[in-house]
Write a protein that holds these residues in place. Structure first.
Motif, PDB file in Angstrom:
ATOM      1  N   VAL A 138      -4.611   3.317  -3.202  1.00 15.49           N
ATOM      2  CA  VAL A 138      -3.691   2.948  -2.123  1.00 15.49           C
ATOM      3  C   VAL A 138      -3.587   1.423  -2.034  1.00 15.49           C
ATOM      4  CG1 VAL A 138      -3.299   3.058   0.381  1.00 15.49           C
ATOM      5  CG2 VAL A 138      -4.150   5.070  -0.863  1.00 15.49           C
ATOM      6  N   VAL A 190      -4.870  -6.486   4.673  1.00 16.05           N
ATOM      7  CA  VAL A 190      -4.767  -5.048   4.389  1.00 16.05           C
ATOM      8  C   VAL A 190      -5.580  -4.262   5.415  1.00 16.05           C
ATOM      9  CG1 VAL A 190      -5.432  -3.254   2.771  1.00 16.05           C
ATOM     10  CG2 VAL A 190      -4.318  -5.305   1.955  1.00 16.05           C
ATOM     11  N   THR A 211       0.823  -1.221   0.000  1.00 17.11           N
ATOM     12  CA  THR A 211       0.000   0.000   0.000  1.00 17.11           C
ATOM     13  C   THR A 211       0.858   1.272   0.000  1.00 17.11           C
ATOM     14  OG1 THR A 211      -0.209   0.094   2.420  1.00 17.11           O
ATOM     15  CG2 THR A 211      -1.876  -1.172   1.236  1.00 17.11           C
ATOM     16  N   ASP A 239     -12.756   7.146   0.506  1.00 14.94           N
ATOM     17  CA  ASP A 239     -12.903   5.788   1.020  1.00 14.94           C
ATOM     18  C   ASP A 239     -13.903   4.999   0.174  1.00 14.94           C
ATOM     19  OD1 ASP A 239     -13.420   3.487   2.452  1.00 14.94           O
ATOM     20  OD2 ASP A 239     -13.382   4.483   4.403  1.00 14.94           O
ATOM     21  N   ARG A 240     -13.443   3.931  -0.466  1.00 10.71           N
ATOM     22  CA  ARG A 240     -14.336   3.033  -1.201  1.00 10.71           C
ATOM     23  C   ARG A 240     -14.138   1.600  -0.730  1.00 10.71           C
ATOM     24  NH1 ARG A 240     -16.436   7.026  -1.956  1.00 10.71           N
ATOM     25  NH2 ARG A 240     -17.179   8.024  -3.868  1.00 10.71           N
ATOM     26  N   ARG A 241     -13.813   1.459   0.581  1.00  6.76           N
ATOM     27  CA  ARG A 241     -13.535   0.119   1.102  1.00  6.76           C
ATOM     28  C   ARG A 241     -14.726  -0.809   0.976  1.00  6.76           C
ATOM     29  NH1 ARG A 241     -10.253   1.804   6.485  1.00  6.76           N
ATOM     30  NH2 ARG A 241     -11.709   3.553   6.270  1.00  6.76           N
ATOM     31  N   SER A 250     -14.721  -7.091  -1.992  1.00 10.78           N
ATOM     32  CA  SER A 250     -14.494  -8.396  -2.630  1.00 10.78           C
ATOM     33  C   SER A 250     -13.093  -8.509  -3.225  1.00 10.78           C
ATOM     34  CB  SER A 250     -15.529  -8.612  -3.739  1.00 10.78           C
ATOM     35  OG  SER A 250     -15.306  -7.694  -4.799  1.00 10.78           O
ATOM     36  N   LYS A 251     -12.411  -7.379  -3.408  1.00 14.04           N
ATOM     37  CA  LYS A 251     -11.121  -7.374  -4.108  1.00 14.04           C
ATOM     38  C   LYS A 251      -9.922  -7.163  -3.185  1.00 14.04           C
ATOM     39  CE  LYS A 251     -12.148  -7.842  -8.500  1.00 14.04           C
ATOM     40  NZ  LYS A 251     -11.465  -8.774  -9.403  1.00 14.04           N
ATOM     41  N   LEU A 252     -10.179  -6.880  -1.909  1.00  9.77           N
ATOM     42  CA  LEU A 252      -9.057  -6.563  -1.028  1.00  9.77           C
ATOM     43  C   LEU A 252      -8.386  -7.837  -0.525  1.00  9.77           C
ATOM     44  CD1 LEU A 252     -10.553  -3.587   0.993  1.00  9.77           C
ATOM     45  CD2 LEU A 252      -9.116  -3.539  -1.046  1.00  9.77           C
ATOM     46  N   PRO A 253      -7.056  -7.872  -0.574  1.00  6.95           N
ATOM     47  CA  PRO A 253      -6.362  -9.069  -0.103  1.00  6.95           C
ATOM     48  C   PRO A 253      -6.429  -9.157   1.419  1.00  6.95           C
ATOM     49  CG  PRO A 253      -4.775  -7.360  -0.622  1.00  6.95           C
ATOM     50  CD  PRO A 253      -6.126  -6.823  -1.001  1.00  6.95           C
ATOM     51  N   THR A 259     -14.514  -4.228 -10.131  1.00  5.00           N
ATOM     52  CA  THR A 259     -15.119  -5.234  -9.255  1.00  5.00           C
ATOM     53  C   THR A 259     -16.211  -6.057  -9.947  1.00  5.00           C
ATOM     54  OG1 THR A 259     -16.507  -3.473  -8.341  1.00  5.00           O
ATOM     55  CG2 THR A 259     -14.568  -4.068  -7.067  1.00  5.00           C
ATOM     56  N   ASP A 282      -5.905  -0.417  -0.298  1.00  3.77           N
ATOM     57  CA  ASP A 282      -6.695  -0.868   0.854  1.00  3.77           C
ATOM     58  C   ASP A 282      -8.152  -0.428   0.740  1.00  3.77           C
ATOM     59  OD1 ASP A 282      -6.545   1.841   1.201  1.00  3.77           O
ATOM     60  OD2 ASP A 282      -5.714   1.783   3.226  1.00  3.77           O
ATOM     61  N   GLY A 283      -8.546  -0.039  -0.479  1.00  2.00           N
ATOM     62  CA  GLY A 283      -9.920   0.412  -0.691  1.00  2.00           C
ATOM     63  C   GLY A 283     -10.073   1.922  -0.590  1.00  2.00           C
ATOM     64  N   THR A 284      -8.967   2.612  -0.309  1.00  4.13           N
ATOM     65  CA  THR A 284      -9.016   4.081  -0.319  1.00  4.13           C
ATOM     66  C   THR A 284      -8.234   4.601  -1.526  1.00  4.13           C
ATOM     67  OG1 THR A 284      -7.044   4.438   1.049  1.00  4.13           O
ATOM     68  CG2 THR A 284      -9.130   4.119   2.212  1.00  4.13           C
ATOM     69  N   PHE A 285      -8.533   5.850  -1.883  1.00  5.25           N
ATOM     70  CA  PHE A 285      -7.944   6.458  -3.070  1.00  5.25           C
ATOM     71  C   PHE A 285      -7.500   7.880  -2.730  1.00  5.25           C
ATOM     72  CE2 PHE A 285     -10.708   3.129  -4.422  1.00  5.25           C
ATOM     73  CZ  PHE A 285     -10.074   2.558  -5.515  1.00  5.25           C
ATOM     74  N   TRP A 333      -1.401  -1.255 -11.136  1.00  7.02           N
ATOM     75  CA  TRP A 333      -0.036  -1.787 -11.141  1.00  7.02           C
ATOM     76  C   TRP A 333       0.566  -1.522 -12.523  1.00  7.02           C
ATOM     77  CZ3 TRP A 333      -0.656  -7.185  -8.324  1.00  7.02           C
ATOM     78  CH2 TRP A 333      -1.093  -6.951  -7.019  1.00  7.02           C
ATOM     79  N   ASP A 369       2.763  -8.228  -6.859  1.00  9.90           N
ATOM     80  CA  ASP A 369       1.822  -9.096  -6.139  1.00  9.90           C
ATOM     81  C   ASP A 369       1.763  -8.648  -4.690  1.00  9.90           C
ATOM     82  OD1 ASP A 369       3.845 -10.357  -4.557  1.00  9.90           O
ATOM     83  OD2 ASP A 369       4.219 -11.812  -6.139  1.00  9.90           O
ATOM     84  N   PHE A 370       0.922  -9.328  -3.907  1.00 14.80           N
ATOM     85  CA  PHE A 370       0.697  -8.897  -2.527  1.00 14.80           C
ATOM     86  C   PHE A 370       1.690  -9.483  -1.524  1.00 14.80           C
ATOM     87  CE2 PHE A 370      -3.689  -8.736  -4.409  1.00 14.80           C
ATOM     88  CZ  PHE A 370      -3.841  -7.361  -4.353  1.00 14.80           C
ATOM     89  N   VAL A 428     -14.041   2.079  -9.890  1.00 17.31           N
ATOM     90  CA  VAL A 428     -14.132   1.024  -8.874  1.00 17.31           C
ATOM     91  C   VAL A 428     -15.120  -0.055  -9.332  1.00 17.31           C
ATOM     92  CG1 VAL A 428     -14.787   0.482  -6.492  1.00 17.31           C
ATOM     93  CG2 VAL A 428     -13.478   2.563  -6.979  1.00 17.31           C
ATOM     94  N   MET A 483     -17.178  -0.766  -1.355  1.00 15.55           N
ATOM     95  CA  MET A 483     -17.310  -1.196  -2.758  1.00 15.55           C
ATOM     96  C   MET A 483     -16.212  -2.186  -3.158  1.00 15.55           C
ATOM     97  SD  MET A 483     -18.128   2.176  -5.139  1.00 15.55           S
ATOM     98  CE  MET A 483     -18.247   1.361  -6.761  1.00 15.55           C
ATOM     99  N   MET A 484     -15.025  -2.032  -2.541  1.00 18.04           N
ATOM    100  CA  MET A 484     -13.853  -2.819  -2.939  1.00 18.04           C
ATOM    101  C   MET A 484     -13.725  -4.125  -2.160  1.00 18.04           C
ATOM    102  SD  MET A 484     -11.721  -1.174  -5.140  1.00 18.04           S
ATOM    103  CE  MET A 484     -10.090  -1.806  -4.708  1.00 18.04           C
TER     104      MET A 484
END
Lengths: 180, 180
Positions: B154, A180, A11, A167-169, A174-177, B84, B156-159, B36, A41-42, B80, A171-172
């Motif tokens: 970022v 994080v 991040t 903040d779009r946590r 499903s995609k966050l590893p 997704t 982590d779901g934030t921008f 990326w 990659d993560f 976003v 919405m995101m």
């Protein structure tokens, strides 16, 4: 500086801040400024674009390790200065009054004044495209630091400072590893 | 949109904005969201990290071309949303009300609503590291657009939205490529 979980280290790079890369060639420390970087990659693995034209490249190739240090906007003139002189004839830690700090895993130094430092091993050099592939092995962050805004190089001599955060946590999600 | 000199196109990517990548698989258009990415040289060549886990990858590998479209902050929820869902079961141009525009060189579409579009050929796929190497062949910019701030993921779901711009062109003069 406190330890940062490796699963969060990507991040610090993903948003594209200009970074500093330190190396140690067996004799002395050096620093270069780089904005051609990406996450791979993560785990996290990173790529940076560099080659023979950078003095640091010889140390990267030989000792196969470095530190990615993330500077903030208050350090911009040092960052630009580091990018416009060469380690071939300059001790950049001395010239720019930066403090090398012993890392946990690699010999290349952390930079005390930076927001974060990521110790990395060079795992591959894709010579054809001048891509160096890095694996992060340890990371630390200066969470107490007041100034946290990083800077993005446009490439034309101007730099964009981090603005507001959205903040779009949700919405995101499903995609966050994990981690994080 | 007006034509943008290829020698300036890297400045749209270097600062690390989240981008959209369009492809055409011979049958339909698709879009993916990517952060990326990095610049590889001033010609310009770019690298993006992607692989089989992205539906667009098959089209990239087969037709070996794409468009990098640079969205601005007003498009964040579309960006976003695009990131997704999958082109496997969604027409993303329709779902997100984006307008495909015929490019000059490649079959993949430009996105009318974006700040800039860079037409690219795939010149190599470094499979070992999931890196796709792109060569830009044409670029255009919507210079009349009022909103020009890009957004940085970022991870982590934030921008982070572009903040103020700092000019260091004088300090950087020795390092700037011709044509910037």
């Amino acid at each position: 500086m406190r330890e940062l979980k490796l699963s969060r280290a990507f991040t610090l790079i993903e948003s594209g801040p200009v970074i500093l890369v330190t190396t140690h060639d067996g004799r002395k420390d050096n620093i270069m400024t780089i904005s051609w970087t990406m996450v791979l990659d993560f785990t996290p693995a990173f790529a940076i674009a560099t080659g023979e034209w950078n003095h640091s490249f010889a140390a990267l190739r030989k000792n196969r390790e470095c530190v990615i240090a993330v500077p903030t906007v208050d350090l911009l003139d040092k960052v630009v200065g580091i990018g416009t002189c060469s380690g071939a004839d300059t001790d950049k830690f001395a010239k720019f009054r930066l403090t090398p700090v012993q890392g946990k895993v690699v010999r290349a130094p952390l930079i005390r004044q930076c927001l974060a430092n990521i110790e990395c091993k060079v795992v591959d050099i894709v010579k054809k495209h001048n891509i160096v592939v890095l694996q992060a092995v340890a990371a630390s962050i200066d969470a107490a630091r007041r100034e946290k805004r990083t800077v993005h190089a446009v490439g034309d001599g101007t730099f964009i400072v981090d603005g507001r955060r959205i903040d779009r946590r949700k919405m995101m999600a499903s995609k966050l590893p994990y981690g994080v």
